[in-house]
Write an enzyme that holds these catalytic residues in place. Structure first.
Site, mmCIF file in Angstrom:
data_model
loop_
_atom_site.group_PDB
_atom_site.id
_atom_site.type_symbol
_atom_site.label_atom_id
_atom_site.label_comp_id
_atom_site.label_asym_id
_atom_site.label_seq_id
_atom_site.Cartn_x
_atom_site.Cartn_y
_atom_site.Cartn_z
ATOM 1 N N ASN A 9 0.870 -1.032 -0.029
ATOM 2 C CA ASN A 9 0.126 -0.118 0.286
ATOM 3 C C ASN A 9 0.966 1.059 -0.091
ATOM 4 O OD1 ASN A 9 -1.934 1.916 0.194
ATOM 5 N ND2 ASN A 9 -2.411 1.117 2.523
ATOM 6 N N LYS A 11 0.598 3.907 0.226
ATOM 7 C CA LYS A 11 -1.093 5.304 0.705
ATOM 8 C C LYS A 11 -0.211 6.503 -0.549
ATOM 9 C CE LYS A 11 -0.969 3.023 4.911
ATOM 10 N NZ LYS A 11 -0.688 3.592 6.190
ATOM 11 N N HIS A 93 -9.685 0.680 4.592
ATOM 12 C CA HIS A 93 -8.665 0.824 5.369
ATOM 13 C C HIS A 93 -8.491 1.776 6.644
ATOM 14 C CE1 HIS A 93 -4.094 2.126 6.262
ATOM 15 N NE2 HIS A 93 -4.124 1.437 6.114
ATOM 16 N N GLU A 141 -5.805 -5.441 10.470
ATOM 17 C CA GLU A 141 -5.330 -4.025 11.084
ATOM 18 C C GLU A 141 -5.099 -3.471 12.320
ATOM 19 O OE1 GLU A 141 -2.350 -2.770 7.488
ATOM 20 O OE2 GLU A 141 -4.435 -1.916 7.390
ATOM 21 N N ILE A 146 -0.343 0.547 13.515
ATOM 22 C CA ILE A 146 0.234 1.041 11.731
ATOM 23 C C ILE A 146 0.949 2.241 12.218
ATOM 24 C CG2 ILE A 146 -0.497 2.674 9.707
ATOM 25 C CD1 ILE A 146 -3.423 1.064 10.525
ATOM 26 N N GLY A 181 2.633 -2.258 11.792
ATOM 27 C CA GLY A 181 3.944 -2.485 11.692
ATOM 28 C C GLY A 181 4.820 -3.263 11.394
ATOM 29 N N ALA A 202 3.100 -0.964 3.843
ATOM 30 C CA ALA A 202 3.054 0.416 3.648
ATOM 31 C C ALA A 202 4.402 1.120 4.125
ATOM 32 C CB ALA A 202 1.800 1.449 4.202
ATOM 33 N N SER A 203 4.452 2.028 5.092
ATOM 34 C CA SER A 203 5.955 2.827 5.162
ATOM 35 C C SER A 203 6.719 1.970 5.380
ATOM 36 C CB SER A 203 6.114 3.420 6.610
ATOM 37 O OG SER A 203 5.689 1.959 7.827
#
Length: 225
Positions: A9, A11, A93, A141, A146, A181, A202-203
């Site tokens: 993702n 984002k 989400h 999630e 997150i 995470g 994601a991150s």
């Protein structure tokens, strides 16, 4: 959806500007081909068509609005997502929540449009409710994890197992993935060990200094490496 799967993702991180979204998708495709892994990318809506035309791996939209095409200023109906080249969509989400009836509308319309669906949920009970709608997959999630670097698979393994069991009781055809995470190889390996068939990340990837190295690290457990 081919599983086990890594869903990236993207984002709306600034790293995606100026061609970054396409580059990240191309790196993901390279890793998928090198490892024989299933990887899906979800770029911002503004880059959907560009990304879909640049890679052969599945491309999902990050969200959709529960509306039909028409006088809908600022809304993004599923029909436009499909037309842009997406093969699926992430729904509900924690950063883009919807009401249950809107989730149901999107899942049903997506089926009619032959789009895959990943419905996000914060806990086992919500995951079971989502499974009753028969999406392609449910992604559990816990929102409090997150972006924290504290993975759900190692911080709340019991919740992951409970989610897998809850979804199976409702609809055994719905795939269960998890996220929040997820940072490294061990986080993904643990998620698979707990019974899920993939992760939503994601991150950890988008903000990594070396995209190829990080995607490879997170995809290896999916193919038993």
């Amino acid at each position: 959806m081919k599983v086990p799967v890594l869903i990236i993702n993207m984002k709306a991180y600034p790293e995606l500007l100026g061609g970054g979204a396409v580059k990240l998708a191309q790196v993901a495709e390279k890793v998928a081909n090198n490892l024989g892994a299933s990887i899906i990318v979800a770029p911002p809506h503004t880059y959907l068509r560009q990304v879909a035309e640049s890679v052969n791996i599945p491309v999902y939209a990050q969200s959709a609005d529960p509306v039909d095409p028409g006088a809908r200023t600022g809304h993004i109906p599923l029909e436009f997502i499909k037309d842009a080249g997406a093969s699926g969509v992430i729904i509900n989400h924690s950063e883009h929540r919807l009401l249950l009836n809107d989730i149901a509308m999107l899942v049903n319309k997506a089926k009619a449009l032959n789009l895959e669906t990943v419905v996000c949920s914060p806990d086992p009970l919500s995951s079971a409710a989502a499974a009753a709608l028969a999406p392609t997959a449910v992604a559990m999630e816990p929102p409090e994890l997150i972006g924290t670097g504290k993975s759900v698979s190692r911080t709340k393994p019991d919740v992951v197992v409970e989610t897998v069991n809850a979804v199976k009781r409702v609809n055994g055809d719905v795939k269960v993935i998890t996220g929040a995470g997820i940072e490294d190889y061990n986080d993904v390996a643990k998620a698979i060990e707990l019974g899920t068939v993939g992760v939503l990340v994601a991150s950890a990837i988008v903000k990594a200094k070396d995209w190829e190295a990080k995607i490879t690290e997170l995809a290896k457990p999916l193919v038993g490496k």
